[in-house]
Design an enzyme around this catalytic site. Structure first.
Site, PDB file in Angstrom:
ATOM      1  N   ALA A  11       9.525  -4.611  -6.030  1.00 50.69           N
ATOM      2  CA  ALA A  11       8.630  -4.419  -7.134  1.00 50.69           C
ATOM      3  C   ALA A  11       7.468  -5.287  -7.062  1.00 50.69           C
ATOM      4  O   ALA A  11       6.558  -5.152  -7.785  1.00 50.69           O
ATOM      5  CB  ALA A  11       9.309  -4.413  -8.279  1.00 50.69           C
ATOM      6  N   ALA A  12       7.725  -6.252  -5.959  1.00 47.82           N
ATOM      7  CA  ALA A  12       6.529  -7.375  -5.815  1.00 47.82           C
ATOM      8  C   ALA A  12       5.515  -6.449  -4.636  1.00 47.82           C
ATOM      9  O   ALA A  12       4.394  -7.128  -4.459  1.00 47.82           O
ATOM     10  CB  ALA A  12       6.855  -8.607  -5.658  1.00 47.82           C
ATOM     11  N   ALA A  16       5.172  -0.349  -5.136  1.00 50.42           N
ATOM     12  CA  ALA A  16       5.634  -0.692  -6.561  1.00 50.42           C
ATOM     13  C   ALA A  16       4.315  -0.746  -7.304  1.00 50.42           C
ATOM     14  O   ALA A  16       4.136  -0.243  -8.577  1.00 50.42           O
ATOM     15  CB  ALA A  16       6.328  -1.877  -6.600  1.00 50.42           C
ATOM     16  N   ASP A 158       4.906  12.952   3.502  1.00 50.98           N
ATOM     17  CA  ASP A 158       4.586  13.905   4.727  1.00 50.98           C
ATOM     18  C   ASP A 158       4.079  15.291   4.222  1.00 50.98           C
ATOM     19  O   ASP A 158       3.321  15.897   4.785  1.00 50.98           O
ATOM     20  CB  ASP A 158       5.621  14.004   5.640  1.00 50.98           C
ATOM     21  CG  ASP A 158       6.330  12.644   6.193  1.00 50.98           C
ATOM     22  OD1 ASP A 158       5.401  11.814   6.601  1.00 50.98           O
ATOM     23  OD2 ASP A 158       7.503  12.073   5.682  1.00 50.98           O
ATOM     24  N   HIS A 192      11.844  11.426   8.284  1.00 55.21           N
ATOM     25  CA  HIS A 192      10.400  10.831   7.967  1.00 55.21           C
ATOM     26  C   HIS A 192      10.156   9.808   9.148  1.00 55.21           C
ATOM     27  O   HIS A 192      10.463   8.652   9.158  1.00 55.21           O
ATOM     28  CB  HIS A 192      10.813  10.163   6.690  1.00 55.21           C
ATOM     29  CG  HIS A 192       9.493   9.152   6.439  1.00 55.21           C
ATOM     30  ND1 HIS A 192       8.194   9.913   5.940  1.00 55.21           N
ATOM     31  CD2 HIS A 192       9.386   7.859   6.398  1.00 55.21           C
ATOM     32  CE1 HIS A 192       7.248   8.774   6.017  1.00 55.21           C
ATOM     33  NE2 HIS A 192       7.926   7.684   6.176  1.00 55.21           N
TER      34      HIS A 192
HETATM   35  N1  LIG Z   1       9.380   7.099   3.213  1.00 56.76           N
HETATM   36  C1  LIG Z   1       8.090   7.010   2.955  1.00 56.76           C
HETATM   37  O1  LIG Z   1       7.380   7.948   3.299  1.00 56.76           O
HETATM   38  C2  LIG Z   1       7.708   5.634   3.007  1.00 56.76           C
HETATM   39  C3  LIG Z   1       6.160   5.520   3.036  1.00 56.76           C
HETATM   40  C4  LIG Z   1       5.447   4.176   2.970  1.00 56.76           C
HETATM   41  C5  LIG Z   1       6.263   3.032   2.992  1.00 56.76           C
HETATM   42  N2  LIG Z   1       7.642   3.438   3.311  1.00 56.76           N
HETATM   43  C6  LIG Z   1       8.511   2.163   3.161  1.00 56.76           C
HETATM   44  O2  LIG Z   1       8.617   1.541   1.710  1.00 56.76           O
HETATM   45  C7  LIG Z   1       8.863   0.217   1.704  1.00 56.76           C
HETATM   46  C8  LIG Z   1       8.092  -0.590   0.889  1.00 56.76           C
HETATM   47  O3  LIG Z   1       6.821  -0.484   1.331  1.00 56.76           O
HETATM   48  P1  LIG Z   1       5.624  -1.515   0.692  1.00 56.76           P
HETATM   49  O4  LIG Z   1       4.330  -1.089   1.342  1.00 56.76           O
HETATM   50  O5  LIG Z   1       5.792  -1.634  -0.701  1.00 56.76           O
HETATM   51  O6  LIG Z   1       6.254  -2.952   1.347  1.00 56.76           O
HETATM   52  P2  LIG Z   1       5.837  -4.374   0.916  1.00 56.76           P
HETATM   53  O7  LIG Z   1       6.312  -5.249   1.983  1.00 56.76           O
HETATM   54  O8  LIG Z   1       4.625  -4.441   0.429  1.00 56.76           O
HETATM   55  O9  LIG Z   1       6.959  -4.673  -0.214  1.00 56.76           O
HETATM   56  C9  LIG Z   1       8.261  -4.667  -0.088  1.00 56.76           C
HETATM   57  C10 LIG Z   1       8.996  -5.544  -0.845  1.00 56.76           C
HETATM   58  O10 LIG Z   1      10.533  -5.512  -0.969  1.00 56.76           O
HETATM   59  C11 LIG Z   1      10.799  -6.673  -1.179  1.00 56.76           C
HETATM   60  N3  LIG Z   1      12.301  -6.600  -0.744  1.00 56.76           N
HETATM   61  C12 LIG Z   1      12.836  -7.101   0.529  1.00 56.76           C
HETATM   62  N4  LIG Z   1      13.961  -6.972   0.779  1.00 56.76           N
HETATM   63  C13 LIG Z   1      14.344  -6.730  -0.440  1.00 56.76           C
HETATM   64  C14 LIG Z   1      15.800  -6.533  -0.912  1.00 56.76           C
HETATM   65  N5  LIG Z   1      16.844  -6.577  -0.489  1.00 56.76           N
HETATM   66  N6  LIG Z   1      15.741  -6.095  -2.610  1.00 56.76           N
HETATM   67  C15 LIG Z   1      14.802  -5.988  -3.211  1.00 56.76           C
HETATM   68  N7  LIG Z   1      13.431  -6.391  -2.510  1.00 56.76           N
HETATM   69  C16 LIG Z   1      13.170  -6.563  -1.461  1.00 56.76           C
HETATM   70  C17 LIG Z   1       9.830  -7.819  -0.562  1.00 56.76           C
HETATM   71  O11 LIG Z   1       9.986  -9.052  -1.085  1.00 56.76           O
HETATM   72  C18 LIG Z   1       8.462  -7.046  -0.914  1.00 56.76           C
HETATM   73  O12 LIG Z   1       8.204  -7.575  -2.103  1.00 56.76           O
HETATM   74  C19 LIG Z   1       8.837  -0.255   3.363  1.00 56.76           C
HETATM   75  O13 LIG Z   1      10.304  -0.317   3.843  1.00 56.76           O
HETATM   76  C20 LIG Z   1       8.101   0.735   4.148  1.00 56.76           C
HETATM   77  O14 LIG Z   1       8.141   1.138   5.344  1.00 56.76           O
HETATM   78  C21 LIG Z   1       8.251   4.666   3.273  1.00 56.76           C
END
Ligand SMILES: NC(=O)c1ccc[n+]([C@@H]2O[C@H](COP(=O)([O-])OP(=O)(O)OC[C@H]3O[C@@H](n4cnc5c(N)ncnc54)[C@H](O)[C@@H]3O)[C@@H](O)[C@H]2O)c1
Length: 347
Positions: A11-12, A16, A158, A192
């Protein structure tokens, strides 16, 4: 008015930050549903998480009942109705999703075990953290008291990327007055990842007095291949420009995914894409994977749209994505053990 307890992990993070306003403004669950928000992150991001929670307070969203920011998965998932799993290490330039399995599968397993213990058995889970499909399989496995159909992974981003490219094509073809919402029944099959299969053969463009099949805009194989490649590589192109994976568009796609899946007031007649457990699918994809299919609402949930005609070339692509997911499953199993899904009731 009902209240839903919605957990957002990671959520940080970037997604989020763009998702919270959509969840709290009625775009996802409608204007008649209040939200009890639980924001979970890890110690490393504690200050940032607190800052996000302070901003949420300052927004005074009318539909937000309560917001808790926590580092405790037990507190976050207690009695939860919906969870969006964003928490994980993001994909960076040059990384493929499978590089992320080692980084993210164990975290997902622990959160899933917690959900199994403390969430409602009716909780609906959308897995976004990459590799999203395989993480979703891990989440399903380690929460056996929650039905597998309550777990989905995000491939809607996508699908929206595909819609965006088709929209550009309508402009090149001088189709007047088309908006994104007029382009219907596009779908994504498979993983994906770069093997995903953007599928246009059910797609159509509907404007007052006109209906055009999307396939009519892509008459040659070359054009179709180019479209596939554009969609498959869009995520990597964005990472290259922003040095970060998609945030704004991912949040928007999650909101659409949740609304089409869970909001009873959203239209039920369209096709949309989500990754779901492949077991029993009508297209011959191997059981035991989380695979994206074209879906539609049905009584009591969603179903895979049946009887779609698939060309030999598309079949090959579906098989390639299936093979990639089988490989990811094996990689994940070497870390977290057997991922065969069997359900049992919670004692
Ligand atoms: N499926 C999709 O279409 C799609 C698209 C974009 C991003 N993503 C994925 O979504 C995820 C989040 O992306 P983002 O840009 O917000 O990343 P981000 O790095 O900005 O945020 C990820 C957050 O997760 C936290 N985190 C790490 N491990 C954790 C855990 N075990 N429990 C709770 N929090 C935890 C980190 O501290 C960080 O605040 C990534 O894995 C990214 O690859 C997926």
């Amino acid at each position: 008015m009902q209240t839903l307890t919605v957990v957002i992990t990671g959520a940080a993070g970037r997604i989020a930050y763009a998702l919270i306003p959509l969840v709290c403004s009625g775009m996802v669950f409608g204007n008649e549903t209040r939200v009890n928000l639980r924001l979970l992150d890890v110690n490393f991001a504690a200050d940032k998480l607190q800052g996000v929670a302070m901003e949420v307070e300052d927004c005074n969203y009318p539909l937000l009942e309560k917001c808790i920011a926590t580092l405790s998965a037990d507190e976050a998932f207690h009695d939860a109705d919906v969870a969006v799993l964003l928490g994980g290490f993001p994909r960076l330039q040059g990384m493929e999703r499978k590089d992320l399995i080692t980084k993210n599968a164990e975290g997902i397993r622990e959160q899933s075990r917690t959900m199994d213990r403390v969430s409602k058995t009716t909780i609906k889970v959308c897995v976004v953290a990459n590799p999203a499909n395989t993480n979703c399989l891990v989440a399903m496995k380690f929460a056996p008291s929650i039905p597998p159909e309550n777990f989905t992974c995000l491939t809607r981003l996508d699908e929206e990327r595909l819609r965006g490219f088709v929209l550009q094509k309508t402009r090149e073809n001088k189709l007047a007055g088309v908006c994104a919402k007029d382009i219907k029944d596009l779908s994504i099959w498979g993983n994906h990842s770069a093997t995903q299969v953007p599928f246009i053969d059910c797609g159509y463009i509907e404007t007052p007095g006109s209906r055009v099949q999307v396939s009519e805009l892509y008459s040659s194989e070359v054009e179709r291949k180019e479209l596939t490649s554009q969609v498959q590589n869009r995520g990597a192109a964005i990472i290259k420009m922003q040095q970060a994976s998609s945030g704004l568009s991912a949040a928007n796609a999650i909101a659409n995914h949740l609304a089409d899946w869970l909001n009873p007031n959203v239209s039920t007649d369209k096709i949309f894409s989500m990754g779901i457990l492949s077991t029993g699918n009508p297209y011959g994809i191997a059981d035991g994977l989380v695979y994206s299919f074209p879906l539609r609402r049905c009584a009591g949930g969603v179903e895979i749209v049946p009887d779609i005609n698939i060309s030999a070339h598309v079949r090959e692509m579906l098989a390639a994505s299936e093979a990639e997911l089988q490989g990811e499953r094996q990689d994940a199993e070497s870390l977290v053990g057997d991922l065969t899904i069997a359900t049992r009731a919670r004692l």
